[in-house]
Design an enzyme around this catalytic site. Structure first.
Site, PDB file in Angstrom:
ATOM      1  N   HIS A 122     -36.558 -35.644 -11.303  1.00  0.00           N
ATOM      2  CA  HIS A 122     -37.514 -34.571 -11.576  1.00  0.00           C
ATOM      3  C   HIS A 122     -37.056 -33.311 -10.846  1.00  0.00           C
ATOM      4  O   HIS A 122     -36.335 -33.386  -9.842  1.00  0.00           O
ATOM      5  CB  HIS A 122     -38.906 -34.951 -11.086  1.00  0.00           C
ATOM      6  CG  HIS A 122     -39.548 -36.040 -11.877  1.00  0.00           C
ATOM      7  ND1 HIS A 122     -40.898 -36.289 -11.818  1.00  0.00           N
ATOM      8  CD2 HIS A 122     -39.044 -36.964 -12.755  1.00  0.00           C
ATOM      9  CE1 HIS A 122     -41.200 -37.299 -12.609  1.00  0.00           C
ATOM     10  NE2 HIS A 122     -40.081 -37.732 -13.184  1.00  0.00           N
ATOM     11  N   GLU A 127     -38.557 -31.352  -8.812  1.00  0.00           N
ATOM     12  CA  GLU A 127     -38.930 -31.307  -7.395  1.00  0.00           C
ATOM     13  C   GLU A 127     -38.006 -32.163  -6.541  1.00  0.00           C
ATOM     14  O   GLU A 127     -37.592 -31.743  -5.462  1.00  0.00           O
ATOM     15  CB  GLU A 127     -40.380 -31.804  -7.208  1.00  0.00           C
ATOM     16  CG  GLU A 127     -41.413 -30.999  -7.945  1.00  0.00           C
ATOM     17  CD  GLU A 127     -41.756 -31.549  -9.327  1.00  0.00           C
ATOM     18  OE1 GLU A 127     -42.921 -31.394  -9.734  1.00  0.00           O
ATOM     19  OE2 GLU A 127     -40.862 -32.109 -10.002  1.00  0.00           O
ATOM     20  N   CYS A 156     -46.058 -34.725 -10.184  1.00  0.00           N
ATOM     21  CA  CYS A 156     -46.559 -36.082 -10.387  1.00  0.00           C
ATOM     22  C   CYS A 156     -46.754 -36.737  -9.017  1.00  0.00           C
ATOM     23  O   CYS A 156     -46.409 -36.153  -7.984  1.00  0.00           O
ATOM     24  CB  CYS A 156     -45.579 -36.883 -11.243  1.00  0.00           C
ATOM     25  SG  CYS A 156     -44.023 -37.285 -10.397  1.00  0.00           S
ATOM     26  N   CYS A 172     -43.441 -37.110  -6.959  1.00  0.00           N
ATOM     27  CA  CYS A 172     -42.979 -35.834  -6.397  1.00  0.00           C
ATOM     28  C   CYS A 172     -43.910 -35.346  -5.293  1.00  0.00           C
ATOM     29  O   CYS A 172     -43.455 -34.834  -4.275  1.00  0.00           O
ATOM     30  CB  CYS A 172     -42.833 -34.795  -7.501  1.00  0.00           C
ATOM     31  SG  CYS A 172     -41.507 -35.197  -8.664  1.00  0.00           S
TER      32      CYS A 172
END
Length: 156
Positions: A53, A55, A83, A86
């Site tokens: 992801h 992040e 999410c 993260c």
């Protein structure tokens, strides 16, 4: 506020890198002393990595840049509300501020609240004081995601 808008505009440009490579258009930028120390964009599809992801990629790069897993006195800008994975990584890294664009409807049914973050910090009695600032350039952040999925649906 002006700094937040400036950096979120930059983060939206990073999200476009994900979109242009066929990934869900989410971008993340980490700032320290008003300087970019890292950035990332979604890359899960290309890398066949569920943790790739925006992040997480930005956190990994920032740790290498600072030569420390603690990213003290930094701000993360991200176009979409993180999410759970993260968010946990953001807290563990000791990011000082989290600024995000649009809410993630998947994780936050109360579209106008950040209850998930605050509740998690309380439930787990986490002593790290993360400041969260939602809704910066919310329309632009929402539109980039919305447009991506509408184009994707038309192709099917």
């Amino acid at each position: 506020m002006n700094n937040d808008i400036y950096w979120m505009k930059y983060t939206l440009k990073i999200a476009m890198l994900a979109k242009n490579s066929g990934e869900i258009p989410v971008g993340a930028v980490i700032i320290k002393n008003n300087k970019i120390i890292s950035y990332g964009y979604n890359n899960s599809i290309k890398k066949n990595d569920p943790t790739a992801h925006a992040e997480i990629i930005a956190l990994r790069k920032a740790g290498k840049y600072l030569k420390n897993y603690r990213l003290l006195n930094t701000t993360m800008y991200v176009t979409l509300e993180p999410c759970l994975m993260c968010f946990g990584a953001i807290v563990i890294s000791r990011i000082s501020r989290l600024v995000f664009g649009t809410y993630n409807k998947k994780y936050n049914k109360k579209y106008n609240k950040i209850g998930m973050f605050i509740n998690l910090l309380k439930i787990y009695n986490i002593n790290h004081k993360l400041k969260v600032r939602p809704g910066i350039l919310i329309k632009e952040s929402k539109n980039i995601i919305k447009n991506f999925f509408s184009v994707k649906r038309k192709k099917k």
